[in-house]
Motif scaffolding. Structure first.
Motif, PDB file in Angstrom:
ATOM      1  N   ALA A  98      53.175  48.411  40.643  1.00  0.00           N
ATOM      2  CA  ALA A  98      54.387  48.348  41.290  1.00  0.00           C
ATOM      3  C   ALA A  98      54.960  49.273  41.115  1.00  0.00           C
ATOM      4  O   ALA A  98      55.979  49.495  41.359  1.00  0.00           O
ATOM      5  CB  ALA A  98      54.892  47.339  41.066  1.00  0.00           C
ATOM      6  N   THR A 123      60.010  44.884  40.405  1.00  0.00           N
ATOM      7  CA  THR A 123      59.674  44.286  40.084  1.00  0.00           C
ATOM      8  C   THR A 123      60.589  43.102  40.420  1.00  0.00           C
ATOM      9  O   THR A 123      61.233  42.165  39.047  1.00  0.00           O
ATOM     10  CB  THR A 123      58.166  43.481  39.731  1.00  0.00           C
ATOM     11  OG1 THR A 123      57.407  44.600  40.165  1.00  0.00           O
ATOM     12  CG2 THR A 123      57.858  42.394  39.973  1.00  0.00           C
ATOM     13  N   TYR A 136      62.159  44.993  35.743  1.00  0.00           N
ATOM     14  CA  TYR A 136      61.805  43.601  36.519  1.00  0.00           C
ATOM     15  C   TYR A 136      63.799  42.295  36.850  1.00  0.00           C
ATOM     16  O   TYR A 136      63.731  42.774  35.446  1.00  0.00           O
ATOM     17  CB  TYR A 136      60.840  42.424  35.258  1.00  0.00           C
ATOM     18  CG  TYR A 136      59.338  42.935  34.863  1.00  0.00           C
ATOM     19  CD1 TYR A 136      58.781  42.951  35.632  1.00  0.00           C
ATOM     20  CD2 TYR A 136      59.346  44.138  34.144  1.00  0.00           C
ATOM     21  CE1 TYR A 136      57.169  43.256  35.187  1.00  0.00           C
ATOM     22  CE2 TYR A 136      58.639  44.601  33.164  1.00  0.00           C
ATOM     23  CZ  TYR A 136      57.650  44.860  33.831  1.00  0.00           C
ATOM     24  OH  TYR A 136      55.876  45.219  33.914  1.00  0.00           O
ATOM     25  N   TRP A 157      60.988  46.526  47.545  1.00  0.00           N
ATOM     26  CA  TRP A 157      60.454  46.167  45.929  1.00  0.00           C
ATOM     27  C   TRP A 157      59.195  45.391  45.650  1.00  0.00           C
ATOM     28  O   TRP A 157      59.175  44.027  47.182  1.00  0.00           O
ATOM     29  CB  TRP A 157      61.354  45.977  45.077  1.00  0.00           C
ATOM     30  CG  TRP A 157      62.372  47.293  45.074  1.00  0.00           C
ATOM     31  CD1 TRP A 157      61.845  48.253  44.094  1.00  0.00           C
ATOM     32  CD2 TRP A 157      63.705  46.739  45.161  1.00  0.00           C
ATOM     33  NE1 TRP A 157      63.313  49.280  44.699  1.00  0.00           N
ATOM     34  CE2 TRP A 157      64.178  48.643  45.170  1.00  0.00           C
ATOM     35  CE3 TRP A 157      64.715  45.903  45.070  1.00  0.00           C
ATOM     36  CZ2 TRP A 157      65.951  48.919  44.555  1.00  0.00           C
ATOM     37  CZ3 TRP A 157      66.000  46.033  45.050  1.00  0.00           C
ATOM     38  CH2 TRP A 157      66.644  47.488  44.785  1.00  0.00           C
TER      39      TRP A 157
END
Length: 327
Positions: free
Chosen positions: A167, A172, A251, A291
């Motif tokens: 990632a 993410t 995140y 993303w």
């Protein structure tokens, strides 16, 4: 170290900390299954040497049992490791409500590491205070209070896939459906309520199905407020996701709930994922940068109807979807 488009991929280094009994050991075992080299509770002075010698992604357990434990020393080590551009260093913190921790210790009859001469409650309170700076600095806080082991595995696997650094350094995004009666997802950054939309549960032909079925999705979409609601959610994410990136978040979990977590919320998550992961005519993604975007249907997973999957994969992710951890 592998490369993507001739660009060096930083090696992932995870420091896993948290409260005793909150699931840190379980998280480390899952990471080991994901091909991380796992070392639990090494002396803090050895962190740099461990990282320097490792050839794979590394997960290091650090908590109040660690020799020489001091939250400020852990944060100093974290900052020092992050100065290396070839490393992607993250801090994970596992926690749970005090009542849950008390129940777990009572059930297992284990001794709390900080309650050798006092009560379990006192040990939990002391450890909470000791590790508070780590929770505040964590890239990811995992609250396991109402998270059964299969769901914890699904959660960790969805965020720390077997490929290292897939990632990159960006965000993410996880889109999650859930049922309100089963509890709010504790990891959610934004929670949205879809219970006002027409409910397929009351149609005998649709009730056994899910929002993954076309006729259920069409039924939900026929509600006159469905499209405006979807547009509003999309607009909200176009605003906040870039700001999350500016704040350094790695995140973001966007949770959409309904009564059963099987119809309306699933339909909306699928539609939103399609919007965010599909480029427009100019090759630009609709408010989601480049993303990775994953889909998680919590209640369907609990019923054994699948696990998480990518709506848009990281740049060097394998072409295969992960095996479902829910049997």
């Amino acid at each position: 170290m592998r490369t993507v488009d001739d660009t060096l991929v930083p090696r992932r280094i995870l420091l896993v900390s948290g409260l005793s009994g909150a699931g840190k050991s379980s998280i480390l075992r899952i990471l080991e299954d994901l091909d991380h080299e796992v070392i639990d509770n090494p002396p803090l002075g050895m962190l740099d040497d461990i990282v320097a010698r490792a050839e794979r992604p590394v997960a290091i357990g650090v908590d109040s049992r660690t020799r020489g434990f001091d939250a400020s020393a852990v944060l100093e080590a974290l900052a020092r490791l992050r100065m290396n551009p070839n490393l992607r260093v993250e801090l994970i913190y596992a926690t749970a409500e005090e009542s849950v921790l008390l129940r777990r210790y009572t059930a297992t009859r284990r001794r709390h590491p900080l309650a050798l001469h006092g009560s379990i409650k006192e040990g939990i309170e002391e450890e909470t205070a000791l590790t508070a700076p780590l929770r505040a600095a964590a890239d990811l806080v995992i609250d396991t209070s109402d998270m059964p082991p299969p769901e914890l595995r699904q959660f960790v696997e969805s965020r720390f896939s077997p490929w290292e650094g897939a990632a990159g350094e960006g965000l993410t995004v996880a889109l999650m459906s859930f049922a309100y009666p089963a509890g709010l997802p504790r990891e959610a950054d934004i929670v949205l309520d879809a219970r006002f939309l027409r409910n397929p549960h009351y149609d005998p032909a649709l009730a056994p199905k899910t929002g993954l079925d076309a006729d259920v999705a069409a039924y939900v979409a026929e509600d006159s407020d469905y499209l405006p609601f979807l547009n509003q959610i999309h607009g909200l994410l176009q605003l906040v996701l870039p700001r999350f990136v500016q704040e350094g978040k790695k995140y973001a979990t966007i949770a959409i709930g309904c009564s059963g977590g099987r119809h309306r919320s699933v339909t909306l998550v699928e539609a939103l994922a399609k919007r965010l992961s599909a480029p427009d005519g100019m090759g630009n993604y609709q408010g989601s940068g480049q993303w990775p975007i994953m889909i998680m249907h919590r209640e369907l997973a609990r019923l054994g109807l699948g696990s998480w999957r990518w709506a848009r994969k990281p740049a060097d992710a394998p072409n295969t979807e992960p095996a479902s951890p829910v049997s």
